[in-house]
Design a protein around this motif. Structure first.
Motif, PDB file in Angstrom:
ATOM      1  N   UNK A  21      31.260  72.477  33.781  1.00  0.00           N
ATOM      2  CA  UNK A  21      32.245  71.970  34.742  1.00  0.00           C
ATOM      3  C   UNK A  21      33.422  72.935  34.833  1.00  0.00           C
ATOM      4  N   UNK A  22      33.940  73.366  33.692  1.00  0.00           N
ATOM      5  CA  UNK A  22      35.076  74.280  33.673  1.00  0.00           C
ATOM      6  C   UNK A  22      34.693  75.670  34.191  1.00  0.00           C
ATOM      7  N   UNK A  23      33.477  76.081  33.926  1.00  0.00           N
ATOM      8  CA  UNK A  23      32.995  77.364  34.454  1.00  0.00           C
ATOM      9  C   UNK A  23      32.979  77.315  35.979  1.00  0.00           C
ATOM     10  N   UNK A  24      32.559  76.180  36.526  1.00  0.00           N
ATOM     11  CA  UNK A  24      32.517  76.020  37.976  1.00  0.00           C
ATOM     12  C   UNK A  24      33.931  75.973  38.549  1.00  0.00           C
ATOM     13  N   UNK A  25      34.838  75.287  37.874  1.00  0.00           N
ATOM     14  CA  UNK A  25      36.237  75.235  38.328  1.00  0.00           C
ATOM     15  C   UNK A  25      36.802  76.651  38.435  1.00  0.00           C
ATOM     16  N   UNK A  73      35.370  68.197  47.452  1.00  0.00           N
ATOM     17  CA  UNK A  73      34.667  69.129  48.344  1.00  0.00           C
ATOM     18  C   UNK A  73      34.787  70.557  47.822  1.00  0.00           C
ATOM     19  N   UNK A  74      35.980  70.944  47.399  1.00  0.00           N
ATOM     20  CA  UNK A  74      36.186  72.288  46.849  1.00  0.00           C
ATOM     21  C   UNK A  74      35.315  72.510  45.621  1.00  0.00           C
ATOM     22  N   UNK A  75      35.282  71.524  44.736  1.00  0.00           N
ATOM     23  CA  UNK A  75      34.459  71.639  43.524  1.00  0.00           C
ATOM     24  C   UNK A  75      32.973  71.674  43.874  1.00  0.00           C
TER      25      UNK A  75
END
Length: 122
Positions: A21-25, A73-75
């Motif tokens: 999740x944090x990698x994607x952020x 949406x951004x995520x």
């Protein structure tokens, strides 16, 4: 030696999967982490664990009434890009995206947020 290497790859993959999740952020700055994970997953075949873990994390941290629709949406867009980097076939993305798509369809301001994002000059 081979067992030890596999153990190390699995341990590394588990760590990165838990951080997904944090990698994607942080995407695209996290691209080196994704490439390392891709290499590791090619050896360990832990894509099912990635899918299960990321789905649960998205549902817990993103798909709730307190989350801003524009942020969701951004995520989601970052998730698409990151997963395409990991799995160009799209298999993982299809498995992970269904709950996000379903949730966004239920939000009343989804269309407005998308149109605003497309037409915003900044």
């Amino acid at each position: 030696r081979t067992r030890l290497q596999l153990f190390l790859y699995e341990t590394f993959s588990n760590l990165r999967i838990s951080e997904m999740f944090d990698i994607i952020v942080d995407f695209p700055e996290s691209l080196p982490s994704l490439r390392d994970l891709k290499s590791s997953l090619a050896k360990t075949h832990q894509f099912p664990q990635l899918v299960t873990s990321l789905r649960k994390t998205l549902e817990r941290r993103l798909l709730h009434a307190g989350a801003n629709t524009a942020d969701i949406i951004t995520q989601y867009i970052s998730t698409i890009r990151a997963l395409h980097e990991l799995d160009p076939s799209g298999t993982s993305l299809r498995a992970i995206s269904k709950p996000v798509q379903t949730y966004l369809r239920r939000r009343q301001d989804t269309v407005r947020c998308i149109v605003t994002g497309l037409t915003d000059d900044s």
